[in-house]
Scaffold this motif. Structure first.
Motif, short mmCIF file in Angstrom:
data_model
loop_
_atom_site.label_atom_id
_atom_site.label_comp_id
_atom_site.label_asym_id
_atom_site.label_seq_id
_atom_site.Cartn_x
_atom_site.Cartn_y
_atom_site.Cartn_z
N PRO A 151 16.63 12.71 68.29
CA PRO A 151 16.98 11.36 68.03
C PRO A 151 15.95 10.28 67.81
CG PRO A 151 17.04 11.28 70.33
CD PRO A 151 16.11 13.10 69.57
N SER A 152 16.88 9.17 67.26
CA SER A 152 15.71 8.55 66.98
C SER A 152 15.59 7.29 67.78
CB SER A 152 16.45 6.87 65.48
OG SER A 152 17.11 6.82 66.85
N MET A 153 14.79 6.29 67.97
CA MET A 153 13.73 5.68 68.95
C MET A 153 14.79 4.47 69.47
SD MET A 153 9.86 5.19 67.86
CE MET A 153 8.77 7.03 67.34
N GLN A 171 20.96 17.73 69.31
CA GLN A 171 19.07 17.44 70.45
C GLN A 171 18.87 19.22 70.56
OE1 GLN A 171 18.63 14.88 71.87
NE2 GLN A 171 16.65 15.72 73.12
N PRO A 172 17.42 19.54 70.27
CA PRO A 172 16.29 20.33 70.39
C PRO A 172 16.38 20.14 72.14
CG PRO A 172 15.31 18.66 69.79
CD PRO A 172 16.73 18.04 69.67
N TRP A 173 16.84 21.64 72.54
CA TRP A 173 16.27 22.58 73.94
C TRP A 173 15.33 23.30 73.36
CZ3 TRP A 173 19.72 21.24 78.67
CH2 TRP A 173 20.45 21.06 78.78
N ARG A 209 12.93 27.34 82.60
CA ARG A 209 13.68 26.06 82.47
C ARG A 209 13.94 26.11 81.29
NH1 ARG A 209 13.92 22.97 87.26
NH2 ARG A 209 14.08 20.88 85.50
N TYR A 210 15.52 25.19 81.31
CA TYR A 210 15.60 25.36 80.11
C TYR A 210 16.19 23.73 79.68
CZ TYR A 210 18.80 25.58 76.21
OH TYR A 210 19.49 25.81 74.84
N VAL A 211 15.61 22.70 79.73
CA VAL A 211 15.39 21.67 79.40
C VAL A 211 15.67 20.76 77.38
CG1 VAL A 211 14.40 21.46 81.35
CG2 VAL A 211 12.77 21.42 78.86
N PRO A 212 16.38 19.52 77.65
CA PRO A 212 16.47 19.14 76.69
C PRO A 212 14.55 18.34 76.15
CG PRO A 212 17.56 17.85 78.00
CD PRO A 212 16.97 19.10 78.48
N LEU A 213 14.55 18.18 75.23
CA LEU A 213 13.04 17.77 74.52
C LEU A 213 13.35 16.64 73.86
CD1 LEU A 213 11.95 20.80 72.27
CD2 LEU A 213 11.27 20.06 74.70
N TRP A 214 12.38 15.39 74.12
CA TRP A 214 12.84 14.21 73.67
C TRP A 214 11.20 13.42 73.32
CZ3 TRP A 214 17.19 11.65 74.80
CH2 TRP A 214 18.19 12.62 75.51
#
Length: 584
Positions: A454-456, A471-473, A508-513
């Protein structure tokens, strides 16, 4: 082509379609201080502007006719990737960077003893000593003046694409000097509720119009410090060291015209320039979490910067309150040095760590030290609030360098010098890297759907509990990047752990930011690594640098943490991400 030095009353100029008369607010008279040069800003089409100086600021090349300036550059791209242009208008002589040619034919010159020439329509007059912002609008130009620093500033914004915080301000004199910036660890570009006033995640230190520093002067020994003139005087700063109920040493401070002082603390009173609060680990939306009792001092520390090159910045523990006093009570750690001057420590202390080799790709973490009220360097106490000080470290100083960390027992600040920021990536660079990754169209290896960061601006809207479809995980045990899916749970594993369908690794399976705070980056490399267990993504060297930095936690613990959310790192601290490219 833009219009430079053309009078709109000239018939030839009036027929020029590039010249747009002003239909908005007009300057009633040229804004000009006595004996100062007058700068005329010519507003033409959106994204095009030129400036000319009259009344004293002659450019190199003498008077007479001047060559036609080069055509204006194409509009720049702002931090959000939108069109528009912002061009700085810098006065001064010479042909160096930022200088603009004068009007053709020598420009507008004031006759000897006569009134200053009036600017034609469509021209905004800017005087040295004032601040003006000229903006394009459908109704013409808008001019705003003001500023207390005595610096003449001006910026031009093409169209309504730039917000006020994005507009560039360029100084027309030498008073606008940037000492550096303080960045609070644990925030990814801004505070959860937004940056407001003195409470923000990033604070820039600029040279003040008048020196605000102080230096020690006379020493008084009194029985009651409240009755001392040095303490009760509103025009003087002082530090009181209470030795007993009947004896107090008061050190009086006088004005120092060679330094500027900036104060940091939890208090919202006027002496505090940068208000900081306790950082909540791993919680960017801290509305639901409240600190019951803060460990940050109301007047935590002060940073003193030299007003002359090389603009050295030094840190001292404790800050002056509203009455310009610092009181070290009877229980505070204090002592008299062999040279006779008094010194002491605050309750929870101010810790500083200087990285070895600066804040670069090859930097290594240094040793944490404690800074005293007078700026001496000591080893750490047994506990954060112990009564006895550590040992004096004579070969180290309180001078801040690029990448120095300042811990206030509840919040950790990163100091970036002005020179260091010039060689660091910017928000525009990080945004370009994000767009480059999304342009590669990474896909989920199972669902084959295209993923995108996602954009900033969007990252603050999207919550971790309600992530977008693209959203990439990632599985942090192996680094494989997927789209979101609600399967793969293992009965013998924890709730947040799943089995990777690519390599069968459980983790662990988490979203990337994406890490959006540019001040934390040590290089401009692509975002290829993620911190564990939070999932913030940054460059490889940045991730490995912060993974080896022990940050203070509580009163005596140290551990590595993600700089973007302050979450304690686990496992290998960071993992390399494995993206699946598009099949076509």
């Amino acid at each position: 082509m833009g219009c430079v030095g053309k009078d709109l009353k000239d018939p030839a100029t009036a027929r020029d379609p590039s010249v747009t008369p002003s239909r908005g607010r007009r300057c009633a008279a040229p804004l000009r201080a006595a004996g100062s040069p007058l700068l005329y800003v010519y507003i033409t089409r959106p994204g095009r502007t030129t400036a000319a100086c009259a009344g004293g600021a002659r450019r190199a090349g003498g008077g007479g006719a001047h060559p036609r300036p080069a055509p204006p550059r194409p509009p720049a791209v702002n931090g959000r990737g939108e069109g528009g242009a912002t061009r700085s208008l810098a006065g001064g002589g010479g042909d160096g960077a930022g200088s603009l040619p004068p009007p053709r034919g020598g420009g507008l010159v004031r006759p000897p003893g006569g009134p200053a020439p009036r600017a034609p329509r469509g021209v905004v007059a800017v005087a040295a000593g004032r601040r003006c912002r000229a903006e394009w609008s459908p109704l013409g130009t808008r001019s705003r003046t003001g500023g207390r620093d005595g610096a003449a500033r001006c910026s031009y914004s093409g169209g309504p694409m730039f917000s006020s915080s994005q507009e560039e301000l360029c100084a027309l004199n030498k008073e606008s000097v940037k000492y550096g910036e303080l960045v609070v660890l644990g925030y990814n570009g801004s505070l959860p509720n937004g940056d407001r006033g003195r409470r923000k995640s990033r604070f820039a230190l600029y040279k003040r119009s008048r020196a605000s520093g102080v230096k020690p002067s006379s020493v008084h020994v009194v029985s009651t410090p409240q009755t001392s003139k040095a303490v009760s005087s509103k025009g003087h700063h002082s530090i009181s060291y209470t030795l007993s109920r009947t004896q107090t040493v008061v050190v009086e401070y006088i004005h120092d015209r060679d330094t500027d002082m900036f104060q940091v603390g939890r208090s919202t009173e006027s002496p505090i320039d940068f208000v900081v609060t306790d950082t909540i680990s791993g919680n960017q939306n801290s509305d639901e979490t409240q600190i019951t009792q803060s460990t940050i001092s109301r007047f935590a520390c002060r940073i003193v910067c030299d007003r002359n090159p090389p603009y050295t910045a030094r840190i001292f523990a404790a800050g002056f309150d509203s009455s310009k006093n610092i009181f070290l009570g009877e229980k505070a750690a204090k002592w008299k040095n062999p040279d006779g001057h008094m010194d002491g420590l605050t309750t929870n202390g101010v810790l500083v760590m200087h990285p070895k080799g600066g804040f670069t790709e090859e930097s290594k973490p240094g040793v944490w030290r404690e800074i005293s009220v007078c700026g001496d360097v000591y080893t750490l106490r047994e506990t954060r609030s112990a009564q006895h000080r550590g040992k004096l470290v004579e070969n180290e100083t309180n001078v801040l360098q690029d990448g120095s960390l300042i811990d206030l027992c509840g919040a950790t600040l990163l100091w970036r010098t002005a020179d260091g920021l010039l060689h660091s990536p910017t928000q525009k660079h990080i945004e370009a890297l994000r767009q480059e990754i999304n342009a590669a169209r990474p896909q989920c290896p199972v669902g084959f759907n295209t993923l995108a960061f996602p954009s900033m601006t969007r990252k603050d809207v999207v919550k971790k509990k309600d992530v977008e479809e693209k959203q990439p995980w990632a599985y942090l045990s192996c680094g494989h990047v997927h789209g979101y899916h609600n399967w793969g749970h293992r009965s013998d594993a924890e709730v947040n752990e799943r089995e990777c369908p690519m390599c069968r690794t459980v983790g662990r399976y988490v979203p990337l930011w994406l890490g959006c705070e540019a001040g934390f980056y040590v290089d401009a490399g692509p975002p290829t690594h993620a911190f564990t267990p939070c999932g913030h993504v940054c460059s490889e060297k940045t991730a490995k640098y912060w993974a080896q930095i022990p940050l203070p936690h509580g009163t005596h613990a140290f551990h590595a943490a993600c700089p973007f959310c302050a979450t304690q790192l686990t496992g290998d601290n960071c993992v390399k991400l494995i993206f699946q490219g598009p099949i076509d």
